[in-house]
Design an enzyme around this catalytic site. Structure first.
Site, mmCIF file in Angstrom:
data_model
loop_
_atom_site.group_PDB
_atom_site.id
_atom_site.type_symbol
_atom_site.label_atom_id
_atom_site.label_comp_id
_atom_site.label_asym_id
_atom_site.label_seq_id
_atom_site.Cartn_x
_atom_site.Cartn_y
_atom_site.Cartn_z
ATOM 1 N N ARG A 37 0.783 -1.239 0.000
ATOM 2 C CA ARG A 37 0.000 0.000 0.000
ATOM 3 C C ARG A 37 0.813 1.286 0.000
ATOM 4 O O ARG A 37 0.239 2.363 -0.101
ATOM 5 C CB ARG A 37 -0.968 -0.015 1.185
ATOM 6 N N ASP A 83 -0.348 -14.548 0.171
ATOM 7 C CA ASP A 83 -0.362 -14.366 1.625
ATOM 8 C C ASP A 83 -0.103 -15.699 2.303
ATOM 9 O O ASP A 83 -0.422 -16.756 1.738
ATOM 10 C CB ASP A 83 -1.705 -13.793 2.083
ATOM 11 N N TYR A 159 -2.992 -18.060 13.723
ATOM 12 C CA TYR A 159 -4.201 -17.518 13.083
ATOM 13 C C TYR A 159 -5.319 -18.564 13.029
ATOM 14 O O TYR A 159 -6.497 -18.249 13.175
ATOM 15 C CB TYR A 159 -3.887 -17.044 11.663
#
Ligand code: CP3
Length: 350
Positions: A37, A83, A159
């Site tokens: 980004r 990812d 996660y």
């Protein structure tokens, strides 16, 4: 590999040569999260896909995102745009990304004993990733090294158990104490999945892979061997059964003096270090064992100016006596000014 202009002359990829332990005149450079980004052109392609995971599974978009930082800065390595959480996704634990919050997964339940998961990863689901690799490989300059990656089992399992990012990884640390057999089974599933996944990445065309243990800093002294070093070693050994020459960079973020274990005990070719590590210590202790990758503080690039120059020079000087890959000590942050990145690359290249 041959140079198309001069077929007799083999093309050297300086970063790949450094992974092999050959020191270069100037260290090669790439940046963790180099596609992201802080790049206006990334934000533009990113806007074409609402869900980040769909973006990762779109070869057109992921290829473009992988190549953008190479075009702009000419880094010595491209890293596959994807990812670490595509692995749980391909094991049947569907992943989504909530804007401004991060990844979300339905948390695994201990009592289900992994019945929510597939036995092996769904390679069909991951086929767009391999397609991306094939396309990037076609488009990359010959001197650019192409890196694949996966998350290390402990980081990915964190996660999967919590269903999201968690402060200091408390949920997985509690599971390690209360239900070690469950965690062992999950880690084993991830070891096998990562071997399959990385072998496919290599087969599709990457030159080397980085294993991200982003949560190494959450492990105790004995836990680090059981839950991180051993599974990473098993992944590396497993991939090398198929590809004996496979090359690995291992990044145990936040592991302090335990970076030695990542260098010495995993079978990695390169040890990547985070920004908290003293470069002088790392040059004395780690560099005799393995080439070192790192370790500028990402916020020094945000700050820019003299601070940036002094720190870049300090790192170059500290690692000047052996093989070194210049990188940040963690991912580049979205607020980083582009001219600071340019300044960094120029300074590293002299
Ligand atoms: O480095 C690169 O340029 C290649 C691509 C890459 C991404 N994620 C793209 C991404 C790589 C190598 C990763 C690894 C990754 N993903 C890690 C390990 C490295 C680390 O940072 O410690 C981890 C822990 C993840 C999990 C993850 N992915 C989180 C927590 C988030 C949300 C946080 C955030 O920054 O928004 C992501 C999303 C993600 N992965 C983005 C990018 C560019 C931002 C999402 C977007 O653009 O909308």
């Amino acid at each position: 590999m041959v140079n198309s202009l001069n077929p007799a002359k083999p093309v050297e990829k300086p970063l790949l040569a450094t992974i092999d332990g050959k020191q270069q005149k100037r260290p090669p450079i790439w940046i963790m999260r180099q596609a992201g980004r802080y790049l206006p052109e990334y934000k533009q392609v990113r806007a074409k896909s609402k869900n980040f995971i769909d973006f990762c599974y779109s070869p057109d978009l992921a290829t473009e995102a992988t190549l953008q930082p190479i075009r702009r800065f000419g880094f010595d390595a491209a890293i596959l745009f994807s990812d670490i959480l595509v692995v749980p996704d391909a094991l049947g634990q569907s992943v989504s990304f909530v804007e401004n919050e991060g990844p979300r997964l339905p948390p695994l339940l201990i009592e289900n004993n992994l019945s929510e998961l597939r036995g092996t990863i769904d390679l069909d689901r991951l086929s767009p990733v391999f397609e991306t690799i094939a396309r990037v490989k076609e488009a990359l300059p010959v001197e650019t090294t192409f890196l694949g990656f996966c998350g290390a089992p402990w980081t990915v399992a964190s996660y999967m158990i919590a269903g999201k990012g968690t402060p200091e990884q408390a949920p997985i640390r509690l599971v390690a104490y209360r239900h070690p057999e469950f965690l062992e089974r999950l880690i084993q599933r991830l070891v096998e999945s990562s071997i399959t996944y990385l072998c496919q990445q290599i087969s599709a065309g990457v030159d080397a892979v980085q294993i991200f243990e982003s949560f190494a800093g959450a492990l105790t002294a004995d836990g680090i061997e059981q839950w991180s070093i051993k599974p990473i070693r098993e992944i590396i050994d497993g991939v090398r059964k198929m590809y004996p020459q496979a090359k690995f960079i291992v990044f145990g973020r936040g592991s302090g003096a335990n970076h030695i274990k990542y260098a010495r005990d995993t079978g990695a070719n390169v040890v990547a270090i985070d920004w908290s590590v003293d470069p002088t210590w790392a040059a004395q202790t780690l560099q005799p064992l393995k080439p070192v990758q790192g370790n500028l503080d990402p916020l020094a690039v945000v700050a820019g100016g003299d601070q940036l120059d002094r720190r870049v020079d300090g790192i170059l000087e500290a690692f000047s006596k052996g093989p070194h890959i210049f990188n940040l000590g963690h991912g580049i942050v979205p607020e980083t000014p582009l001219d600071h990145v340019e300044r960094l690359v120029k300074r590293v290249r002299g």
